[in-house]
Design a protein around this motif. Sequence first.
Motif, PDB file in Angstrom:
ATOM      1  N   ALA A 158       0.873  -1.133   0.000  1.00 46.15           N
ATOM      2  CA  ALA A 158       0.000   0.000   0.000  1.00 46.15           C
ATOM      3  C   ALA A 158       0.919   1.194   0.000  1.00 46.15           C
ATOM      4  O   ALA A 158       1.711   1.374   0.916  1.00 46.15           O
ATOM      5  N   PRO A 159       0.841   2.024  -1.029  1.00 43.26           N
ATOM      6  CA  PRO A 159       1.734   3.174  -1.079  1.00 43.26           C
ATOM      7  C   PRO A 159       1.518   4.109   0.107  1.00 43.26           C
ATOM      8  O   PRO A 159       0.395   4.306   0.564  1.00 43.26           O
ATOM      9  N   VAL A 160       2.604   4.681   0.598  1.00 42.32           N
ATOM     10  CA  VAL A 160       2.551   5.662   1.672  1.00 42.32           C
ATOM     11  C   VAL A 160       2.489   7.036   1.039  1.00 42.32           C
ATOM     12  O   VAL A 160       3.259   7.345   0.127  1.00 42.32           O
ATOM     13  N   ARG A 161       1.575   7.858   1.514  1.00 40.25           N
ATOM     14  CA  ARG A 161       1.408   9.215   0.986  1.00 40.25           C
ATOM     15  C   ARG A 161       1.781  10.214   2.072  1.00 40.25           C
ATOM     16  O   ARG A 161       0.955  10.577   2.898  1.00 40.25           O
ATOM     17  N   PRO A 162       3.033  10.640   2.118  1.00 44.95           N
ATOM     18  CA  PRO A 162       3.448  11.564   3.180  1.00 44.95           C
ATOM     19  C   PRO A 162       2.796  12.934   3.017  1.00 44.95           C
ATOM     20  O   PRO A 162       2.390  13.320   1.919  1.00 44.95           O
ATOM     21  N   ALA A 163       2.721  13.655   4.132  1.00 40.76           N
ATOM     22  CA  ALA A 163       2.029  14.949   4.151  1.00 40.76           C
ATOM     23  C   ALA A 163       2.916  16.101   3.723  1.00 40.76           C
ATOM     24  O   ALA A 163       2.508  17.256   3.810  1.00 40.76           O
ATOM     25  N   GLN A 218       7.494   6.373  -9.361  1.00 43.81           N
ATOM     26  CA  GLN A 218       7.964   5.622 -10.526  1.00 43.81           C
ATOM     27  C   GLN A 218       8.794   4.412 -10.112  1.00 43.81           C
ATOM     28  O   GLN A 218       8.677   3.328 -10.693  1.00 43.81           O
ATOM     29  N   THR A 219       9.624   4.578  -9.108  1.00 42.04           N
ATOM     30  CA  THR A 219      10.483   3.487  -8.633  1.00 42.04           C
ATOM     31  C   THR A 219       9.859   2.726  -7.459  1.00 42.04           C
ATOM     32  O   THR A 219      10.481   1.836  -6.909  1.00 42.04           O
ATOM     33  N   ARG A 220       8.664   3.100  -7.064  1.00 40.56           N
ATOM     34  CA  ARG A 220       7.887   2.469  -5.992  1.00 40.56           C
ATOM     35  C   ARG A 220       8.547   2.586  -4.615  1.00 40.56           C
ATOM     36  O   ARG A 220       8.378   1.721  -3.758  1.00 40.56           O
ATOM     37  N   VAL A 221       9.284   3.685  -4.429  1.00 44.11           N
ATOM     38  CA  VAL A 221       9.774   3.970  -3.082  1.00 44.11           C
ATOM     39  C   VAL A 221       8.603   4.103  -2.121  1.00 44.11           C
ATOM     40  O   VAL A 221       8.666   3.662  -0.968  1.00 44.11           O
ATOM     41  N   ASP A 222       7.512   4.719  -2.595  1.00 48.42           N
ATOM     42  CA  ASP A 222       6.355   4.928  -1.717  1.00 48.42           C
ATOM     43  C   ASP A 222       5.759   3.612  -1.222  1.00 48.42           C
ATOM     44  O   ASP A 222       5.178   3.551  -0.139  1.00 48.42           O
ATOM     45  N   GLU A 223       5.894   2.548  -1.997  1.00 47.51           N
ATOM     46  CA  GLU A 223       5.444   1.237  -1.537  1.00 47.51           C
ATOM     47  C   GLU A 223       6.440   0.639  -0.531  1.00 47.51           C
ATOM     48  O   GLU A 223       6.047   0.021   0.462  1.00 47.51           O
ATOM     49  N   ALA A 275      -0.582  -5.341   4.306  1.00 47.75           N
ATOM     50  CA  ALA A 275       0.527  -6.112   4.865  1.00 47.75           C
ATOM     51  C   ALA A 275       1.825  -5.683   4.199  1.00 47.75           C
ATOM     52  O   ALA A 275       1.838  -5.352   3.005  1.00 47.75           O
ATOM     53  N   ALA A 276       2.899  -5.662   4.969  1.00 46.48           N
ATOM     54  CA  ALA A 276       4.193  -5.254   4.430  1.00 46.48           C
ATOM     55  C   ALA A 276       5.300  -5.957   5.197  1.00 46.48           C
ATOM     56  O   ALA A 276       5.144  -6.297   6.374  1.00 46.48           O
ATOM     57  N   ASP A 277       6.408  -6.168   4.514  1.00 46.39           N
ATOM     58  CA  ASP A 277       7.575  -6.772   5.132  1.00 46.39           C
ATOM     59  C   ASP A 277       8.813  -6.294   4.390  1.00 46.39           C
ATOM     60  O   ASP A 277       8.766  -6.042   3.182  1.00 46.39           O
ATOM     61  N   GLN A 278       9.905  -6.167   5.106  1.00 41.03           N
ATOM     62  CA  GLN A 278      11.136  -5.660   4.507  1.00 41.03           C
ATOM     63  C   GLN A 278      11.613  -6.507   3.332  1.00 41.03           C
ATOM     64  O   GLN A 278      12.214  -5.989   2.389  1.00 41.03           O
ATOM     65  N   HIS A 279      11.329  -7.820   3.350  1.00 41.77           N
ATOM     66  CA  HIS A 279      11.758  -8.702   2.265  1.00 41.77           C
ATOM     67  C   HIS A 279      10.600  -9.245   1.445  1.00 41.77           C
ATOM     68  O   HIS A 279      10.796 -10.079   0.578  1.00 41.77           O
ATOM     69  N   GLY A 280       9.389  -8.804   1.744  1.00 44.81           N
ATOM     70  CA  GLY A 280       8.239  -9.232   0.969  1.00 44.81           C
ATOM     71  C   GLY A 280       7.309 -10.163   1.721  1.00 44.81           C
ATOM     72  O   GLY A 280       7.752 -11.026   2.491  1.00 44.81           O
ATOM     73  N   VAL A 281       6.012  -9.982   1.510  1.00 49.06           N
ATOM     74  CA  VAL A 281       4.976 -10.823   2.113  1.00 49.06           C
ATOM     75  C   VAL A 281       4.685 -11.982   1.167  1.00 49.06           C
ATOM     76  O   VAL A 281       4.490 -11.776  -0.035  1.00 49.06           O
ATOM     77  N   SER A 282       4.644 -13.202   1.692  1.00 52.25           N
ATOM     78  CA  SER A 282       4.359 -14.350   0.832  1.00 52.25           C
ATOM     79  C   SER A 282       2.865 -14.620   0.721  1.00 52.25           C
ATOM     80  O   SER A 282       2.377 -14.995  -0.344  1.00 52.25           O
ATOM     81  N   ARG A 283       2.120 -14.429   1.843  1.00 53.95           N
ATOM     82  CA  ARG A 283       0.673 -14.659   1.788  1.00 53.95           C
ATOM     83  C   ARG A 283       0.009 -14.058   3.015  1.00 53.95           C
ATOM     84  O   ARG A 283       0.636 -13.891   4.069  1.00 53.95           O
ATOM     85  N   THR A 340      -7.071 -17.366   1.220  1.00 57.34           N
ATOM     86  CA  THR A 340      -5.665 -16.962   1.211  1.00 57.34           C
ATOM     87  C   THR A 340      -5.434 -16.074   0.007  1.00 57.34           C
ATOM     88  O   THR A 340      -5.890 -16.374  -1.102  1.00 57.34           O
ATOM     89  N   ASP A 341      -4.712 -14.963   0.208  1.00 55.37           N
ATOM     90  CA  ASP A 341      -4.369 -14.063  -0.889  1.00 55.37           C
ATOM     91  C   ASP A 341      -2.858 -13.894  -0.897  1.00 55.37           C
ATOM     92  O   ASP A 341      -2.246 -13.662   0.147  1.00 55.37           O
ATOM     93  N   THR A 342      -2.244 -14.011  -2.069  1.00 59.29           N
ATOM     94  CA  THR A 342      -0.782 -13.944  -2.169  1.00 59.29           C
ATOM     95  C   THR A 342      -0.275 -12.665  -2.809  1.00 59.29           C
ATOM     96  O   THR A 342       0.932 -12.469  -2.922  1.00 59.29           O
ATOM     97  N   THR A 343      -1.181 -11.801  -3.241  1.00 64.69           N
ATOM     98  CA  THR A 343      -0.752 -10.565  -3.891  1.00 64.69           C
ATOM     99  C   THR A 343      -1.534  -9.380  -3.339  1.00 64.69           C
ATOM    100  O   THR A 343      -2.729  -9.481  -3.061  1.00 64.69           O
ATOM    101  N   ALA A 344      -0.846  -8.260  -3.194  1.00 68.15           N
ATOM    102  CA  ALA A 344      -1.512  -7.023  -2.778  1.00 68.15           C
ATOM    103  C   ALA A 344      -2.254  -6.413  -3.972  1.00 68.15           C
ATOM    104  O   ALA A 344      -1.828  -6.595  -5.115  1.00 68.15           O
ATOM    105  N   PRO A 345      -3.342  -5.702  -3.728  1.00 64.81           N
ATOM    106  CA  PRO A 345      -3.988  -5.458  -2.432  1.00 64.81           C
ATOM    107  C   PRO A 345      -4.723  -6.701  -1.953  1.00 64.81           C
ATOM    108  O   PRO A 345      -5.364  -7.399  -2.744  1.00 64.81           O
TER     109      PRO A 345
END
Length: 464
Positions: free
Chosen positions: A23-28, A40-45, A326-334, A346-351
């Motif tokens: 889920a992208p983060v939208r800073p204020a 573009q590089t998905r830093v926000d994700e 859900a988020a994880d430094q190395h990626g969420v599997s499910r 069970t869902d394996t992909t965001a959202p």
Amino acid sequence: MRKLVAGLFVGASMLVAAPAQAAPVRPADPGFAGQWGLTQTRVDEAWSSTRGSSRVVVAVVDTGVSPLPELAGRLLPGKDFVNHDNNASDDNGHGTMAATVIAAAGNNRIGIAGVCWYCRILPVKVLNAKGGGSYTDIALGIRYAADRGAAVISLSLGGSDDSPLLRDAVGYAESRGALIVAAAGNRGVSTAHYPAAIPSVLAVGGVTPSGSRYDWSNHGSWVDVTAPGCNSAQGPTGLIGQYCGTSSATPFVAGVAGLLAATHPTPSAAQIRAALVASRMTRSGRIDVPSALRALPIDGDVTRPAVAFGPVGTLVRGRVTITAAAADQHGVSRVQLYAGGRLVATDTTAPYSFAWQSAPNTATVPLELRAYDRRGNLTVVRRHVRADNTGPVVRLAKAGRTLTVRATDPAGVARLELVVNGRITVRKAGASGRFVVPAKARRVVVRAYDRAGNLRVVNGKLGG
């Protein structure tokens, strides 16, 4: 020692007015709307799982760095190799802009959002007020940064000639565990540019919002990755402007390297470099930050993923959509949803989204989200909802042509309706009411709705 024109490539030192999206983060931060490179590089994700760490030091070997509110508490004492003192403030602007691309504080409602919000900046001044410097000072600056524990050394500078002096300094810094990130140069040629072209250095080119190479960006097989070539930045006065060139793409990548360095287990410089190279998503070599995070080794990872329920009411009925972040430094599997102790889906992909049939329950139901990262670490979060799939109980009392209606429901009654000959003639909020039935009414029903939306229909026609 040979001099070089460093860093201030065509367009790189211009500070002009700029307009202030996992889920992208939208800073204020007001400047975030104009920071296309972060999306573009998905830093926000990637921010949903890491925003850096104060234990990560990124050295800006440049024209110095001036103190700004965006860097407050994270700008370390540095060194000035040009004037031979310990005042590493910026008399040009180039280094400060690079530092804010790397580490401007995010979500603080001022300025812009840097890539690595919590990384610390080590200012090392090796270029003078005109943007020039010597290989000698640059080499000394690299060694200084390495000796002070810099995990990443950002070099928005360069020259056309190779140099044993630079190679020795780079080798020394790498032996101390630092990753060297350097600008490919802005002549639009494939000729090697140094120190970027030193094989172990991560050479950075610049790309446009569409992901294609800027015409001015140097290119060739020696360029390892590309990144956004125009970024919002702040100069020494705090003015936000567009900072363009491989001088800008380089600190962007250095900031991303800082995000990767903040993960657990702490990756080596070689692992960070390999992950960034592996993340390239286009023919132009543009980095993709979530892909780089997933490319890091996961052995030894004991950090559990973060997971949370999306918006869901405390009172539900029928088929319900349950969402999760859900988020994880190395990626969420499910991510899995349980209801009443039973696996729903069970869902394996965001959202992450789940369809749960709450009927026929009319009871409090425990819901549970289970999120697993790629290493198998598990996080469980729980909440309770009231499933109500039963309509209200309705009682009628008749007196002449008047109906007195009383309805009850554990969730509460929302409204009553009198329907005469197929048309709603009266609607009342609440659980009770009196209705006068027209004399010529052929068919009369009372509808009662509870707060979950369940409906009970009762024949209300009067006799006689």
